[in-house]
Design a protein around this motif. Structure first.
Motif, PDB file in Angstrom:
ATOM      1  N   PRO A 295      27.269 -28.918  10.320  1.00 46.96           N
ATOM      2  CA  PRO A 295      27.162 -29.725  11.600  1.00 46.96           C
ATOM      3  C   PRO A 295      27.163 -31.250  11.289  1.00 46.96           C
ATOM      4  O   PRO A 295      27.288 -32.093  12.207  1.00 46.96           O
ATOM      5  CB  PRO A 295      25.839 -29.257  12.465  1.00 46.96           C
ATOM      6  N   GLU A 296      26.490 -31.678   9.892  1.00 45.52           N
ATOM      7  CA  GLU A 296      26.582 -32.986   9.739  1.00 45.52           C
ATOM      8  C   GLU A 296      28.103 -33.832   9.467  1.00 45.52           C
ATOM      9  O   GLU A 296      27.897 -34.842   9.041  1.00 45.52           O
ATOM     10  CB  GLU A 296      25.629 -33.081   8.696  1.00 45.52           C
TER      11      GLU A 296
ATOM     12  N   THR B 237      30.547 -34.823  11.323  1.00 46.57           N
ATOM     13  CA  THR B 237      30.897 -36.027  11.956  1.00 46.57           C
ATOM     14  C   THR B 237      30.363 -37.156  11.772  1.00 46.57           C
ATOM     15  O   THR B 237      30.565 -37.990  12.419  1.00 46.57           O
ATOM     16  CB  THR B 237      31.449 -35.422  13.440  1.00 46.57           C
TER      17      THR B 237
ATOM     18  N   GLU C  30      27.402 -38.368   2.259  1.00 43.76           N
ATOM     19  CA  GLU C  30      26.905 -37.111   2.691  1.00 43.76           C
ATOM     20  C   GLU C  30      27.777 -36.102   2.535  1.00 43.76           C
ATOM     21  O   GLU C  30      27.100 -35.151   2.425  1.00 43.76           O
ATOM     22  CB  GLU C  30      26.839 -37.343   4.091  1.00 43.76           C
TER      23      GLU C  30
ATOM     24  N   ARG D 299      25.881 -26.420   0.964  1.00 45.39           N
ATOM     25  CA  ARG D 299      26.160 -25.904   2.143  1.00 45.39           C
ATOM     26  C   ARG D 299      27.407 -25.750   2.629  1.00 45.39           C
ATOM     27  O   ARG D 299      27.886 -25.654   3.634  1.00 45.39           O
ATOM     28  CB  ARG D 299      25.612 -27.430   3.121  1.00 45.39           C
TER      29      ARG D 299
ATOM     30  N   ILE E 268      19.992 -36.590  13.337  1.00 42.91           N
ATOM     31  CA  ILE E 268      21.277 -36.367  12.683  1.00 42.91           C
ATOM     32  C   ILE E 268      21.533 -34.634  12.538  1.00 42.91           C
ATOM     33  O   ILE E 268      20.739 -33.695  12.366  1.00 42.91           O
ATOM     34  CB  ILE E 268      21.051 -36.790  11.201  1.00 42.91           C
ATOM     35  N   PRO E 269      23.093 -34.416  12.672  1.00 45.72           N
ATOM     36  CA  PRO E 269      23.127 -32.946  13.057  1.00 45.72           C
ATOM     37  C   PRO E 269      23.009 -32.271  11.696  1.00 45.72           C
ATOM     38  O   PRO E 269      23.114 -32.887  10.603  1.00 45.72           O
ATOM     39  CB  PRO E 269      24.726 -32.945  13.488  1.00 45.72           C
ATOM     40  N   GLY E 270      22.315 -31.099  11.909  1.00 45.89           N
ATOM     41  CA  GLY E 270      22.314 -30.213  10.655  1.00 45.89           C
ATOM     42  C   GLY E 270      20.869 -30.409   9.822  1.00 45.89           C
ATOM     43  O   GLY E 270      20.279 -29.416   9.294  1.00 45.89           O
ATOM     44  N   PHE E 271      20.375 -31.494  10.246  1.00 48.02           N
ATOM     45  CA  PHE E 271      19.044 -31.840   9.633  1.00 48.02           C
ATOM     46  C   PHE E 271      17.719 -32.464  10.578  1.00 48.02           C
ATOM     47  O   PHE E 271      16.682 -31.900  10.347  1.00 48.02           O
ATOM     48  CB  PHE E 271      18.916 -32.955   8.453  1.00 48.02           C
TER      49      PHE E 271
ATOM     50  N   ARG F  30      25.110 -32.699  19.103  1.00 47.19           N
ATOM     51  CA  ARG F  30      25.716 -33.470  17.985  1.00 47.19           C
ATOM     52  C   ARG F  30      26.123 -34.540  18.368  1.00 47.19           C
ATOM     53  O   ARG F  30      27.142 -34.797  18.899  1.00 47.19           O
ATOM     54  CB  ARG F  30      26.971 -32.417  17.499  1.00 47.19           C
TER      55      ARG F  30
ATOM     56  N   ALA G   8      27.229 -37.109  16.819  1.00 51.68           N
ATOM     57  CA  ALA G   8      28.407 -37.710  16.082  1.00 51.68           C
ATOM     58  C   ALA G   8      29.778 -37.269  16.762  1.00 51.68           C
ATOM     59  O   ALA G   8      30.746 -37.672  16.290  1.00 51.68           O
ATOM     60  CB  ALA G   8      28.501 -37.907  14.551  1.00 51.68           C
ATOM     61  N   THR G   9      29.671 -36.371  17.365  1.00 53.44           N
ATOM     62  CA  THR G   9      30.862 -35.395  18.093  1.00 53.44           C
ATOM     63  C   THR G   9      30.907 -35.674  19.635  1.00 53.44           C
ATOM     64  O   THR G   9      32.172 -36.074  20.181  1.00 53.44           O
ATOM     65  CB  THR G   9      30.603 -34.163  17.783  1.00 53.44           C
TER      66      THR G   9
END
Lengths: 495, 291
Positions: free
Chosen positions: A301-302, A304, A310, A319, B126-129, B145, B147-148
């Protein structure tokens, strides 16, 4: 009453700071200065510094905060100071800030920086503006300051990126690496996974050589992660929707594997649109962008929000099963257990390519990916030209290269490949250095555009919009190409 | 005559500083705006462009979009901050258990640097974290999300601004409410006015100068927002949160289009001055009515 309250507050603060101190990571070991090659050379540096009147001088430089730059700041700078008495203050900062500060300094000729990081792709802009000192000439004019351990001829052909039309050199290469295809060897070699993959797709699981295979692998591992409750996805994507890194991943790593080179700009007439002879919105480019945007479905998911840093961190955190990753991170991802959860499980391969692209690369017509890197250059505005010349030669010695290569996965000299220390690490990184040596010519740096940043700023919003789904890949590239044509005319190209 | 000279002498340091840090840069920007000047163009150096840069602005979709986006952001965030701020100020004007602790914690965002606010929110989202996407997904099934999705990014930026600046609005309005004379309010209650009527016909008019001042300050801040947003979204996804400050930054710094960027800055300055002037007129009008 107030005194009691103050005592309580101070007590809490002290306790809190003690807890924080206890939680802090152990201090890093002191950097080991690069040992001088021989005793005589050490004294040569001191003598040269005295001859040039540089003892006690402080040189200021700026670079992107990358493993090679940090090594230069933490190790080489200290060793240089010990040998010469010249202090080095190297500001390792973000990529954006580095350019802002360096360009502003050189444009205004303020002379704040004595050396600046010149990425391979920006050199043409700097040369066009006469920002940099001709190092070939400076050395010729000051033979007494030419180190016996420094020779431009010892560098790989990467140094050619920092030459002008007459062959004069404007930068001493300090890092060079490939953007390679990394994959998880532990996952790819797991018999149960191999069996499941073959059952689903009908062929053996192996590093992808085509985009279709890459997509299958990405899809498979995303589903595998989901089914097994793992934080695992099929691929990394350097798809930050507000940072230039996504523009670079697409135009310098993805598009070339589909046969779209030089950002799709026709370098004969400086046009981007298909109707004007460019390729930015060609069918191949649209297919490439559609492929890459589709990869977001199989990325963490990170993705974008990910720049190059990163992406490396995501891969190191285990991941992603595969991805395009900057080679400067390959060594630490594969070998540093403090920062990486995939130590010993990193595979390195060439990226997948479309039909005909490998032939293009082998014949020199095209390339399969990005050969990145940079040099330290000496701005014309620096007030310490001769002292900086010594520093640039110091980092360009053969004797400092091997440790630097291990710390930063970078190689700028042919001899470094043969160093035993480098070869030892090469085995742990699945032959990354060997691949760089042998397949390096298949990769290429950014095209020689003097308008690099200006054009990127115009085109990148359309790539971001494609990544966020605001535009389809086809719409994004049509609009990007039209905007690029207009901007190039505005900049005085392709009238 | 002597006192006049003394006055000018005392004023001189201020005037010199004002000229150096205010007028000189302004006239330099005005000068640069009349040229095409991009060090990376085919024509090196400054090329005379007259008012062409200003003409281009009128047809520049990206510029106009960012201007509109900034206006929408400023209007929305300031409106929410005012409403929330007023509500909280009304609450804090009364005494209740834990009021001091609440007020102390509540104003903490005010002392944070904008860049730290942006970094904090980035870590949260932050997405994912980040914890926010995690819990939104876990508890409500929301795919957050930043950033999307453009709408999520825009809303988050507004929420961040509201979180950062509502304490300022509250404190200022609280000061206004505390300083308000009690007699008219008591008189109205004696005359049978209900709470809404007291609020509508007494509190609001009496608080109008403070309200306008707060609007004035917050609007100016919101229009020039850069750091928090740049840290949180970098203006993305796409250009969803690319407000005018970030847009100008991108034109002037990475793109190095100094001439056009200068023209842009001047036009934005002009809009800001007009807005200030309108608010000033409104403020003066209220002052006259009160007299």
């Amino acid at each position: 009453m107030l005194k009691r309250k103050l005592t309580v507050v101070l007590g809490i603060l002290v306790l809190f700071s003690m807890v924080l101190s206890a939680c802090a990571p152990a201090a890093l070991p002191a950097a080991q200065p690069a040992a001088p090659a021989v005793e005589g050379e050490a004294s040569w540096w001191r003598t040269a510094a005295q001859t040039a009147g540089c003892e006690g001088v402080t040189l200021r430089g700026i670079s992107e905060s990358t493993p090679p730059s940090r090594y230069a700041a933490d190790v080489l700078a200290k060793a240089f100071e010990a040998e010469t008495g010249i202090k080095i203050e190297l500001e390792a900062t973000s990529w954006d800030e580095m350019y802002t500060k360096a360009i502003n300094d050189m444009q205004a000729a303020t002379g704040i920086y004595d050396f600046v990081y010149i990425e391979q792709d920006i050199i043409y802009q700097y040369l066009a503006n006469n920002y940099l000192t001709n190092l070939t000439q400076l050395l010729a004019d000051n033979p007494e300051l030419a180190s016996p351990d420094f020779d431009f001829a010892k560098f790989t052909t990467f140094i050619d990126n920092f030459k002008d039309a007459e062959g004069n050199i404007y930068g001493v290469p300090m890092e060079a690496f490939l953007k390679v295809y990394l994959y998880r060897k532990d996952l790819f070699s797991d018999p149960a996974i191999q069996e499941a993959f073959k059952a689903q797709y009908g062929y053996d699981l192996a590093p992808a050589t085509t985009h279709a295979q890459y997509r299958d692998i990405a899809e498979f591992f995303t589903q595998y992660g989901r089914d097994n409750g793992l934080d695992l996805w099929g691929t990394t994507v350097q798809g930050n929707t507000g940072h230039a890194s996504s523009f670079y991943e697409f135009f310098e790593s993805i598009a070339p594997t589909f046969g779209v080179y030089n950002w799709g700009i026709n370098m004969d007439n400086w046009k981007a649109t298909v109707e004007n002879g460019g390729e930015m919105n060609s069918d191949k480019a649209k297919e490439a962008l559609a492929f890459w945007v589709d990869m977001l479905n199989y990325a963490p998911p990170e993705a974008t929000a990910s720049t190059w840093d990163e992406v490396a961190a995501s891969f190191a955190a285990g991941r992603a099963a595969q991805g395009w990753v900057y080679g400067e991170n390959a060594a630490w991802i594969a070998t540093d257990p403090d920062r990486s959860r995939v130590v010993g499980n990193v595979g390195v391969a060439l990226p997948p390519v479309a039909e005909g692209v490998m032939e293009d690369a082998e014949s020199g017509v095209g390339y399969i990916g990005y050969y990145d890197g940079g040099a330290f250059g000496l701005p014309v505005s620096s007030k310490n030209q001769l002292c900086t010349l010594l520093w640039l030669q110091y980092i360009g010695q053969e004797s400092v290269q091997a440790d630097w290569a291990i710390a930063g996965s970078r190689i700028v000299m042919e001899s470094t490949y043969d160093d035993p220390k480098v070869q030892e690490v090469d085995a742990k990184v699945d032959g990354y250095y060997t691949l760089m040596k042998e397949a390096g010519p298949l990769f290429r740096g950014a095209p020689p555009f003097p308008f690099h940043a200006a054009l990127r700023e115009v085109v990148q919003p359309y790539i971001w919009k494609a990544l966020s789904g605001e535009l389809t890949p086809a719409e994004a590239l049509d609009q990007a190409a039209a905007a690029a044509d207009a901007e190039l005319v505005n900049l005085g190209y392709g009238q | 005559m002597r006192s006049n000279r003394m006055g000018w002498a005392l004023l001189a340091p201020t005037l010199v500083i004002l000229a150096v840090v205010g007028f000189l840069p302004f006239f330099y920007v005005l000068y640069v705006s009349l040229f095409d000047w991009n060090p990376f163009s085919n024509q090196l150096g400054m090329q005379w462009a007259g008012v062409n840069n200003f003409r281009r602005l009128v047809f520049d979709g990206a510029f106009l979009d960012s201007l509109w986006r900034t206006g929408l952001f400023a209007f929305t965030s300031v409106t929410i901050e005012l409403a929330l701020g007023f509500l909280l100020a009304q609450t804090l004007v009364n005494s209740f258990p834990g009021r001091t602790i609440f007020r102390t914690i509540y104003v903490l965002p005010l002392v944070m640097a904008p860049i730290a606010v942006g970094a904090t929110w980035r870590l949260l989202t932050i997405p994912g974290f980040g914890p926010i996407p995690y819990y939104l997904d876990r508890w409500f099934g929301i795919d957050f999300r930043l950033a999307t999705y453009a709408d999520q990014a825009f809303i988050t930026v507004i929420l961040m601004d509201v979180w950062h600046w509502t304490p300022f609005v509250t404190l200022t309005l609280l000061a206004g409410l505390t300083a308000m004379p009690k007699e008219p309010l008591e008189q109205a209650q004696v005359d049978g006015a209900n709470r809404w009527q007291v609020f509508r016909y007494l509190t609001i008019p009496m608080m109008m100068p403070v309200l306008l001042t707060v609007i004035f300050i917050r609007l100016m801040d919101a229009l020039r927002i850069v750091d928090e947003v740049f840290m949180l979204t970098s203006g993305g996804p796409g250009t969803a949160t690319q407000f005018i400050g970030i847009h100008i930054y991108r034109v002037v710094v990475p793109k190095t289009d100094y001439g056009y960027g200068s023209a842009m800055s001047l036009l934005v300055l002009y809009f800001t001055i007009v807005l200030c002037w309108l608010l000033f007129i409104a403020l003066a009008q209220v002052g006259k009515q009160r007299e």
